[in-house]
Design a protein around this motif. Structure first.
Motif, PDB file in Angstrom:
ATOM      1  N   ALA A 113       0.803  -1.181   0.037  1.00  6.20           N
ATOM      2  CA  ALA A 113      -0.040  -0.075  -0.035  1.00  6.20           C
ATOM      3  C   ALA A 113       0.838   1.331  -0.096  1.00  6.20           C
ATOM      4  N   ILE A 114       1.898   1.158   0.877  1.00  4.90           N
ATOM      5  CA  ILE A 114       2.889   2.449   0.864  1.00  4.90           C
ATOM      6  C   ILE A 114       3.570   2.694  -0.621  1.00  4.90           C
ATOM      7  N   SER A 115       4.017   1.408  -1.147  1.00 10.84           N
ATOM      8  CA  SER A 115       4.515   1.533  -2.351  1.00 10.84           C
ATOM      9  C   SER A 115       3.796   2.216  -3.758  1.00 10.84           C
ATOM     10  N   ASN A 116       2.554   1.896  -3.365  1.00  9.86           N
ATOM     11  CA  ASN A 116       1.617   2.555  -4.456  1.00  9.86           C
ATOM     12  C   ASN A 116       1.352   4.127  -4.195  1.00  9.86           C
ATOM     13  N   VAL A 117       1.612   4.672  -3.081  1.00 11.66           N
ATOM     14  CA  VAL A 117       1.020   5.946  -3.047  1.00 11.66           C
ATOM     15  C   VAL A 117       1.939   6.998  -3.825  1.00 11.66           C
ATOM     16  N   PRO A 118       3.320   6.782  -4.060  1.00 10.00           N
ATOM     17  CA  PRO A 118       3.695   7.700  -5.026  1.00 10.00           C
ATOM     18  C   PRO A 118       3.634   7.454  -6.432  1.00 10.00           C
ATOM     19  N   ILE A 119       3.238   6.283  -6.922  1.00 11.10           N
ATOM     20  CA  ILE A 119       2.722   6.036  -8.198  1.00 11.10           C
ATOM     21  C   ILE A 119       1.511   6.879  -8.518  1.00 11.10           C
ATOM     22  N   MET A 120       0.558   6.610  -7.816  1.00 11.30           N
ATOM     23  CA  MET A 120      -0.630   7.305  -7.722  1.00 11.30           C
ATOM     24  C   MET A 120      -0.549   8.906  -7.723  1.00 11.30           C
ATOM     25  N   ILE A 121       0.492   9.403  -6.941  1.00 11.76           N
ATOM     26  CA  ILE A 121       0.352  11.011  -6.843  1.00 11.76           C
ATOM     27  C   ILE A 121       1.026  11.149  -8.229  1.00 11.76           C
ATOM     28  N   ALA A 122       2.087  10.388  -8.756  1.00 12.16           N
ATOM     29  CA  ALA A 122       2.676  10.978  -9.969  1.00 12.16           C
ATOM     30  C   ALA A 122       1.713  10.777 -11.193  1.00 12.16           C
ATOM     31  N   PHE A 123       0.773   9.723 -10.996  1.00 18.47           N
ATOM     32  CA  PHE A 123      -0.298   9.609 -12.089  1.00 18.47           C
ATOM     33  C   PHE A 123      -1.217  10.779 -12.231  1.00 18.47           C
ATOM     34  N   ILE A 124      -1.654  11.153 -10.925  1.00 21.21           N
ATOM     35  CA  ILE A 124      -2.673  12.230 -10.783  1.00 21.21           C
ATOM     36  C   ILE A 124      -2.172  13.614 -11.421  1.00 21.21           C
ATOM     37  N   PHE A 125      -1.015  13.910 -11.129  1.00 18.97           N
ATOM     38  CA  PHE A 125      -0.427  14.921 -11.610  1.00 18.97           C
ATOM     39  C   PHE A 125      -0.180  15.180 -12.976  1.00 18.97           C
ATOM     40  N   LEU A 126       0.368  13.999 -13.374  1.00 18.54           N
ATOM     41  CA  LEU A 126       0.898  13.891 -15.085  1.00 18.54           C
ATOM     42  C   LEU A 126      -0.305  13.426 -15.719  1.00 18.54           C
ATOM     43  N   SER A 127      -1.255  13.001 -15.557  1.00 20.97           N
ATOM     44  CA  SER A 127      -2.644  12.795 -16.410  1.00 20.97           C
ATOM     45  C   SER A 127      -3.234  13.992 -16.624  1.00 20.97           C
ATOM     46  N   LYS A 128      -3.253  15.038 -15.860  1.00 23.91           N
ATOM     47  CA  LYS A 128      -3.787  16.299 -16.228  1.00 23.91           C
ATOM     48  C   LYS A 128      -3.041  16.735 -17.106  1.00 23.91           C
ATOM     49  N   LYS A 129      -1.709  16.671 -17.331  1.00 20.93           N
ATOM     50  CA  LYS A 129      -0.938  17.313 -18.540  1.00 20.93           C
ATOM     51  C   LYS A 129      -1.308  16.603 -19.473  1.00 20.93           C
ATOM     52  N   ILE A 130      -1.570  15.273 -19.385  1.00 17.72           N
ATOM     53  CA  ILE A 130      -1.744  14.778 -20.706  1.00 17.72           C
ATOM     54  C   ILE A 130      -2.928  14.903 -21.407  1.00 17.72           C
ATOM     55  N   VAL A 131      -4.145  14.953 -20.755  1.00 20.98           N
ATOM     56  CA  VAL A 131      -5.538  15.332 -21.116  1.00 20.98           C
ATOM     57  C   VAL A 131      -5.499  16.873 -21.538  1.00 20.98           C
TER      58      VAL A 131
END
Length: 144
Positions: free
Chosen positions: A116-134
């Motif tokens: 669970a702890i190892s998935n948190v940075p991945i989710m944070i990176a995806f949230i910030f960068l997915s806005k840039k993709i869209v």
């Protein structure tokens, strides 16, 4: 050797993988037309300004996509850190999750907490960068 038991050999090879280069090259060929570059040259832009002001904003969705993929791949990498890191204080989270499994008995609470702890940075990176993709998908250039 200076590369053993350090984070440098974990980071440097991930910067320019062949898949990253081919993906961004293919995206650039499709997203940037020659007439757009010619128009910028006619307007008096030099190559540095053309790249920074025109090309980079248009290809930023591909850079963001590959940043997400590279980050996830590097973050979840198990084999290379297992070979190159010796100090337990420098172990990555996948190695720590593997070490949380006991030889004869597995502490599932510790394993699931590590996952669970190892998935948190991945989710944070995806949230910030997915806005840039869209947001980059709506940026237009010249009709091809």
């Amino acid at each position: 050797m200076v590369l053993l038991d350090s984070y440098i050999p974990l980071i440097i090879p991930a910067i320019a993988t062949p898949a990253l280069v081919f993906f961004i090259k293919g995206y650039t060929d499709g997203a940037i037309s020659g007439s757009l570059i010619e128009a910028a040259r006619i307007d008096g832009c030099n190559e540095f300004k053309i790249f920074n002001k025109i090309v980079l904003p248009l290809i930023f969705p591909s850079v963001a996509t590959m940043s997400i993929f590279t980050f996830i791949q590097t973050w979840n990498n198990f084999l290379i850190p297992l070979i190159l890191l010796f100090d337990p204080k420098k172990f990555t989270l996948p190695i720590m999750v593997m070490l949380a499994r006991g030889t004869y008995k597995t502490e599932y609470g510790a394993v699931f907490a590590g996952v669970a702890i190892s998935n948190v940075p991945i989710m944070i990176a995806f949230i910030f960068l997915s806005k840039k993709i869209v947001g980059g998908l709506t940026v237009g250039g010249v009709k091809g």
